[in-house]
Design an enzyme around this catalytic site. Structure first.
Site, short mmCIF file in Angstrom:
data_model
loop_
_atom_site.label_atom_id
_atom_site.label_comp_id
_atom_site.label_asym_id
_atom_site.label_seq_id
_atom_site.Cartn_x
_atom_site.Cartn_y
_atom_site.Cartn_z
N ASP A 1 30.13 -16.65 -89.39
CA ASP A 1 29.57 -15.13 -89.89
C ASP A 1 28.63 -14.72 -88.65
O ASP A 1 28.38 -13.55 -89.11
CB ASP A 1 29.18 -15.15 -91.21
CG ASP A 1 30.24 -15.42 -92.15
OD1 ASP A 1 31.56 -15.32 -92.01
OD2 ASP A 1 29.80 -15.63 -93.24
N ASP B 1 12.44 -17.17 -63.21
CA ASP B 1 13.46 -16.14 -62.85
C ASP B 1 14.04 -15.32 -64.02
O ASP B 1 14.58 -16.19 -64.84
CB ASP B 1 14.33 -17.20 -62.14
CG ASP B 1 15.64 -16.47 -61.60
OD1 ASP B 1 15.91 -15.15 -61.86
OD2 ASP B 1 16.52 -16.76 -60.91
N HIS C 1 20.47 -22.98 -51.56
CA HIS C 1 21.43 -21.97 -52.07
C HIS C 1 21.36 -20.81 -51.10
O HIS C 1 20.70 -20.86 -50.18
CB HIS C 1 20.95 -21.49 -53.54
CG HIS C 1 19.45 -21.00 -53.60
ND1 HIS C 1 19.04 -19.72 -53.04
CD2 HIS C 1 18.20 -21.71 -54.06
CE1 HIS C 1 17.93 -19.75 -53.42
NE2 HIS C 1 17.60 -20.89 -53.88
N ASP D 1 16.75 -8.74 -61.42
CA ASP D 1 16.65 -9.87 -61.27
C ASP D 1 15.57 -10.30 -60.42
O ASP D 1 15.77 -10.18 -59.02
CB ASP D 1 18.07 -10.29 -60.61
CG ASP D 1 18.37 -11.95 -60.10
OD1 ASP D 1 17.58 -12.63 -60.66
OD2 ASP D 1 19.30 -12.20 -59.83
N TYR E 1 12.29 -26.11 -52.63
CA TYR E 1 12.16 -27.11 -53.70
C TYR E 1 11.92 -28.27 -53.42
O TYR E 1 12.92 -28.98 -52.93
CB TYR E 1 13.37 -26.70 -54.51
CG TYR E 1 13.86 -25.56 -54.66
CD1 TYR E 1 13.44 -24.63 -55.62
CD2 TYR E 1 14.79 -24.84 -53.79
CE1 TYR E 1 13.74 -23.18 -55.81
CE2 TYR E 1 15.20 -23.47 -53.90
CZ TYR E 1 14.71 -22.65 -55.20
OH TYR E 1 14.92 -21.25 -55.05
N GLU F 1 16.44 -13.77 -52.23
CA GLU F 1 15.70 -14.77 -52.97
C GLU F 1 15.63 -16.24 -52.31
O GLU F 1 16.29 -17.25 -52.94
CB GLU F 1 16.38 -14.89 -54.44
CG GLU F 1 17.79 -14.99 -54.38
CD GLU F 1 18.62 -15.17 -55.69
OE1 GLU F 1 17.98 -15.96 -56.48
OE2 GLU F 1 19.40 -14.45 -56.00
N ARG G 1 10.41 -20.02 -55.57
CA ARG G 1 11.46 -19.14 -55.06
C ARG G 1 10.73 -17.78 -55.43
O ARG G 1 9.95 -17.35 -56.24
CB ARG G 1 12.76 -19.21 -56.21
CG ARG G 1 13.51 -18.10 -55.88
CD ARG G 1 15.02 -18.40 -56.12
NE ARG G 1 15.28 -18.50 -57.82
CZ ARG G 1 15.35 -19.76 -58.52
NH1 ARG G 1 15.60 -20.72 -57.87
NH2 ARG G 1 15.62 -19.49 -59.56
N HIS H 1 25.45 -11.14 -61.06
CA HIS H 1 26.41 -11.56 -59.90
C HIS H 1 27.35 -10.53 -59.87
O HIS H 1 28.32 -10.80 -60.48
CB HIS H 1 26.66 -12.90 -60.09
CG HIS H 1 25.70 -13.73 -59.56
ND1 HIS H 1 25.77 -15.33 -59.63
CD2 HIS H 1 24.36 -14.01 -59.68
CE1 HIS H 1 24.64 -15.79 -59.34
NE2 HIS H 1 23.74 -15.20 -59.80
N GLU I 1 12.00 -13.56 -55.44
CA GLU I 1 13.31 -12.86 -55.41
C GLU I 1 12.91 -11.45 -55.80
O GLU I 1 12.32 -11.10 -56.80
CB GLU I 1 14.32 -13.34 -56.47
CG GLU I 1 15.43 -12.54 -56.73
CD GLU I 1 16.63 -13.32 -57.76
OE1 GLU I 1 16.01 -13.65 -58.93
OE2 GLU I 1 17.70 -12.72 -57.34
N HIS J 1 18.70 -23.92 -62.06
CA HIS J 1 19.17 -23.36 -63.11
C HIS J 1 18.58 -23.96 -64.34
O HIS J 1 19.20 -24.17 -65.46
CB HIS J 1 20.68 -23.16 -62.99
CG HIS J 1 21.24 -22.04 -62.15
ND1 HIS J 1 22.58 -21.81 -61.87
CD2 HIS J 1 20.49 -21.13 -61.32
CE1 HIS J 1 22.56 -20.79 -61.03
NE2 HIS J 1 21.31 -20.42 -60.62
N HIS K 1 22.79 -11.95 -53.69
CA HIS K 1 23.91 -11.57 -54.32
C HIS K 1 23.95 -10.03 -54.43
O HIS K 1 22.85 -9.54 -54.78
CB HIS K 1 24.38 -12.64 -55.30
CG HIS K 1 23.37 -12.45 -56.29
ND1 HIS K 1 23.10 -11.54 -57.38
CD2 HIS K 1 22.17 -13.38 -56.71
CE1 HIS K 1 22.04 -11.88 -57.96
NE2 HIS K 1 21.52 -13.05 -57.61
#
Ligand SMILES: [Mn+2]
Length: 455
Positions: free
Chosen positions: A51, A272, A364, A283, A402, A398, A422, A375, A424, A255, A368
């Protein structure tokens, strides 16, 4: 607690007008011929538990073409009586359902407030579709969204030979309209940019509030709650994608979304997180020291990433290939890591996509497209060559570094163990150069050290 920050926000932009949606549809339909039938469906509601459904979000293409955000909607566009007709099927008025689920514009409401020519109940969509398919020559639909639409279209194509022989009717081909919509979505109009700017402002302020509230012993989820709390307080619909809040070694997991660790004063936290406003995403990533002061090692890494990010932003110019910011960022990061003694290869060696050491610490891409989807749509290499940037395109920039000391695959330099940085921002390409939509989010070392822990 958020009121002061709320008052400092710009006024939220007006909803995109019916005229603008009409103009979009005309521009889109000008690529089609008489005999074409274009179908754009909403996405289905999905169940979270008994539900309980996930908060509903329609398909970005439907949002783009009409701005209709309710479930069970289908847009059909076809040529009739010498003009294009935008025909929207919507959930009908239903008092009992509305008592439980909320008010509906219904068929009449849709006709009054949206850029459409005809509206009917979604109960009748398949019946109408069968009739329209008899006259259609080519059908433009993205398969896999509405399985009933798919099967009706396929059945109509299968019947076509017999039909066409007898009546000269029935569709002869199917095409996906997504790429044509994507080409339009890639270039943002002024109204869209205003929406994105607002999402960016709310998100920037949310990051700043989280920085200010940061102190030794805070949990990742507490930082997350301040950020996401302000997304809602600021008048957006909440996050555009699940927030990443990772301190210490979690900052080196690209991520990471568990967000359940407690932060120590010697750690960096990487955040992020971006809000969505009227379907448009922001973003942003920022990385700051829990203690409010960068250690020497943290500062060294931060300065390299910031320099790479600023140079990459400067490469977001009309006529540059879309991947130039990435190449600029890679080069700057590699130079920095050679300077810091992390990489012992030459610059050219370090940049080699297969054997270069840069990949160990930067794995990476630098950005984008950004828009209705985080994205966002738009082919990066049409015909196999990198697309050149045009005014109105929005992309993220970005870069990051790391140093996961937990990784068994590399020898992490001890000095930088578990530092993840990072940075961005969201960048609009204009004729006058890059316009950073997220410019108000603090990112210099001086600003961050002034703000962190100041609440
Ligand atoms: Mn991003």
């Amino acid at each position: 607690m958020f009121d002061e920050a709320f008052k400092a926000l710009p006024e939220s932009p007006q909803a995109i007008s019916v005229e603008i949606y009409r103009e979009r549809q005309q521009r889109f339909l000008s690529q089609y011929d008489i005999g074409d039938l274009v179908i754009v469906s909403s996405l289905p509601v999905s169940t979270r538990s008994n539900d309980v459904h996930y908060p509903y979000r329609s398909s970005s293409d439907l949002l783009y073409l009409v701005g209709w955000s309710e479930p069970n909607a289908t847009l059909m566009m076809y040529h009739q009586d010498e003009q294009w007709v935008s025909h929207l099927f919507v959930q009908p008025k239903d008092t009992l359902k509305e008592i439980w689920e909320g008010r509906r514009p219904g068929v009449e409401g849709a006709l009054r407030g949206w850029a459409i020519d005809r509206a009917d109940s979604s109960d009748d969509v398949y019946q109408h579709l069968e009739q329209l398919l008899e006259q259609a020559v080519r059908v433009h639909v993205r398969s896999g969204v509405d399985s009933v639409v798919d099967s009706l279209v396929i059945a109509a194509i299968e019947k076509r030979d017999r039909k066409r022989q007898q009546l000269g009717s029935g569709p002869i081909s199917i095409e996906d309209p997504s790429q044509r919509i994507a080409e339009m979505r890639l270039r943002k109009s002024d109204a869209e940019i205003e929406h994105m700017r607002f999402a960016a402002e709310v998100s920037s302020k949310a990051h700043e509030l989280a920085m200010a509230a940061t102190k030794d012993g805070i949990h990742e989820f507490q930082i997350q709650s301040i950020i996401e709390g302000f997304f809602v307080y600021g008048g957006t619909s909440g996050w555009a994608y699940p927030s990443i809040v990772g301190c210490g070694e979690n900052a080196t997991i690209l991520h990471y979304t568990v967000n359940n660790a407690q932060c120590n004063s010697n750690e960096i936290v990487l955040v992020d997180a971006g809000a969505e406003y009227q379907g448009y995403a922001a973003d942003i990533t920022r990385s700051w020291p829990i203690s409010g002061v960068f250690s020497d090692a943290q500062r060294e890494v931060y300065e390299v990433v910031l320099e790479a990010q600023e140079k990459a932003i400067d490469a977001c110019r009309v006529g540059n290939p879309y991947n130039m910011p990435h190449e600029v960022a890679r080069r700057t990061l590699a130079e920095g890591l050679i300077r810091l003694g992390v990489i012992s290869q030459s610059l050219d060696e370090a940049l080699d996509p297969n054997t270069g050491e840069l990949r160990r610490w930067y794995m990476h891409n630098t950005g984008h497209w950004l828009g209705l989807d985080v994205h966002d749509v738009g082919i990066y290499k049409p015909d196999g060559t990198p697309r050149l940037l045009e005014a109105g395109m929005v992309l993220t920039v970005e870069p990051g570094l790391y140093f996961g000391a937990w990784r068994p695959d590399v020898d992490c330099p001890e000095r930088y163990a578990n530092i993840g940085i990072r940075i961005e921002d969201d960048v609009l390409v204009t004729e006058d150069g890059p316009d950073v939509l997220t410019h108000s989010c603090p990112k210099t070392i001086a600003d961050i050290e002034r703000i962190v822990g100041s609440a």
